[in-house]
Design a protein around this motif. Structure first.
Motif, PDB file in Angstrom:
ATOM      1  N   VAL A 161       0.837  -1.204   0.000  1.00  0.00           N
ATOM      2  CA  VAL A 161       0.000   0.000   0.000  1.00  0.00           C
ATOM      3  C   VAL A 161       0.871   1.252   0.000  1.00  0.00           C
ATOM      4  CG1 VAL A 161      -1.613   1.363   1.396  1.00  0.00           C
ATOM      5  CG2 VAL A 161      -2.057  -1.063   1.000  1.00  0.00           C
ATOM      6  N   CYS A 162       1.902   1.284   0.825  1.00  0.00           N
ATOM      7  CA  CYS A 162       2.788   2.456   0.864  1.00  0.00           C
ATOM      8  C   CYS A 162       3.467   2.670  -0.482  1.00  0.00           C
ATOM      9  CB  CYS A 162       3.831   2.300   1.966  1.00  0.00           C
ATOM     10  SG  CYS A 162       3.138   2.497   3.620  1.00  0.00           S
ATOM     11  N   TYR A 163       3.916   1.601  -1.108  1.00  0.00           N
ATOM     12  CA  TYR A 163       4.527   1.687  -2.443  1.00  0.00           C
ATOM     13  C   TYR A 163       3.537   2.303  -3.431  1.00  0.00           C
ATOM     14  CZ  TYR A 163       5.965   0.046  -7.061  1.00  0.00           C
ATOM     15  OH  TYR A 163       6.281  -0.024  -8.396  1.00  0.00           O
ATOM     16  N   LEU A 164       2.319   1.811  -3.431  1.00  0.00           N
ATOM     17  CA  LEU A 164       1.319   2.311  -4.377  1.00  0.00           C
ATOM     18  C   LEU A 164       0.962   3.768  -4.129  1.00  0.00           C
ATOM     19  CD1 LEU A 164      -1.006  -0.818  -4.453  1.00  0.00           C
ATOM     20  CD2 LEU A 164       0.387   0.039  -6.362  1.00  0.00           C
ATOM     21  N   VAL A 165       0.781   4.146  -2.870  1.00  0.00           N
ATOM     22  CA  VAL A 165       0.350   5.506  -2.542  1.00  0.00           C
ATOM     23  C   VAL A 165       1.462   6.523  -2.807  1.00  0.00           C
ATOM     24  CG1 VAL A 165      -0.349   7.013  -0.640  1.00  0.00           C
ATOM     25  CG2 VAL A 165      -1.407   4.765  -0.910  1.00  0.00           C
ATOM     26  N   VAL A 166       2.680   6.174  -2.448  1.00  0.00           N
ATOM     27  CA  VAL A 166       3.765   7.149  -2.574  1.00  0.00           C
ATOM     28  C   VAL A 166       4.268   7.232  -4.013  1.00  0.00           C
ATOM     29  CG1 VAL A 166       6.117   7.682  -1.841  1.00  0.00           C
ATOM     30  CG2 VAL A 166       4.435   6.918  -0.163  1.00  0.00           C
ATOM     31  N   LEU A 167       4.478   6.099  -4.656  1.00  0.00           N
ATOM     32  CA  LEU A 167       5.092   6.109  -5.999  1.00  0.00           C
ATOM     33  C   LEU A 167       4.071   6.160  -7.138  1.00  0.00           C
ATOM     34  CD1 LEU A 167       8.002   3.603  -5.403  1.00  0.00           C
ATOM     35  CD2 LEU A 167       8.050   6.098  -5.344  1.00  0.00           C
ATOM     36  N   LYS A 168       2.831   5.749  -6.885  1.00  0.00           N
ATOM     37  CA  LYS A 168       1.790   5.727  -7.924  1.00  0.00           C
ATOM     38  C   LYS A 168       2.378   5.196  -9.252  1.00  0.00           C
ATOM     39  CE  LYS A 168      -0.719   9.592  -5.846  1.00  0.00           C
ATOM     40  NZ  LYS A 168      -0.045   9.518  -4.578  1.00  0.00           N
ATOM     41  N   PRO A 169       2.803   3.936  -9.243  1.00  0.00           N
ATOM     42  CA  PRO A 169       3.549   3.413 -10.392  1.00  0.00           C
ATOM     43  C   PRO A 169       2.729   3.238 -11.688  1.00  0.00           C
ATOM     44  CG  PRO A 169       3.047   1.664  -8.841  1.00  0.00           C
ATOM     45  CD  PRO A 169       2.609   2.948  -8.208  1.00  0.00           C
ATOM     46  N   PHE A 170       1.428   3.248 -11.571  1.00  0.00           N
ATOM     47  CA  PHE A 170       0.599   3.103 -12.785  1.00  0.00           C
ATOM     48  C   PHE A 170      -0.738   3.762 -12.569  1.00  0.00           C
ATOM     49  CE2 PHE A 170       0.759  -0.839 -10.331  1.00  0.00           C
ATOM     50  CZ  PHE A 170      -0.564  -1.057 -10.011  1.00  0.00           C
TER      51      PHE A 170
END
Length: 138
Positions: free
Chosen positions: A129-138
């Motif tokens: 979740v932190c990866y998705l929220v901070v980096l918004k990879p897609f």
């Protein structure tokens, strides 16, 4: 909206504290000897109180997250992936409630080793979740 975001983070953090600790109590419950009734009852009391405390925290975290979603109108695949993870965490929370009911009824047959692995699920979800929220990879 910054207040909503602030309280969302507070309630998510608090909910995760419960998601991290309740399965640790399950590990200890699975290790209690059959003749140690007082220890078992004390751990069950702790688990029941924690579950009752963390449930409203999870509800508030999700509700404030929805408020943010509809307020900001976020779009993107990252948000859909995060939403899927949150749904999975809600299911994990419900599963914890079912496991607690099994312990309360004396019908739990899972080992402490199983609960040690079960305990790692929210850690992995939090990283994702932190990866998705901070980096918004897609």
């Amino acid at each position: 909206m910054l207040w909503v975001k602030t309280f969302h983070i507070v309630f998510v953090t608090s909910w995760f504290a419960g998601l991290f600790y309740l399965p640790r109590i399950f590990v200890n419950l699975a290790m209690v000897p059959a003749d140690s009734v007082a220890e078992r009852e004390r751990l069950l009391l702790m688990a029941r109180k924690l579950f009752r405390f963390m449930t409203p925290l999870g509800v508030l975290a999700v509700a404030l997250g929805l408020w943010l979603w509809f307020g900001y109108g976020f779009t993107g695949g990252w948000l859909h992936a995060k939403t899927a993870l949150v749904i999975g965490l809600a299911a994990y929370h419900a599963w914890c409630g079912m496991l607690l009911a099994e312990f309360t009824g004396g019908s739990s047959i899972k080992s402490h080793v199983w609960f040690r692995f079960f305990n790692e699920v929210p850690v992995l979800a939090l990283v994702a979740v932190c990866y998705l929220v901070v980096l918004k990879p897609f």
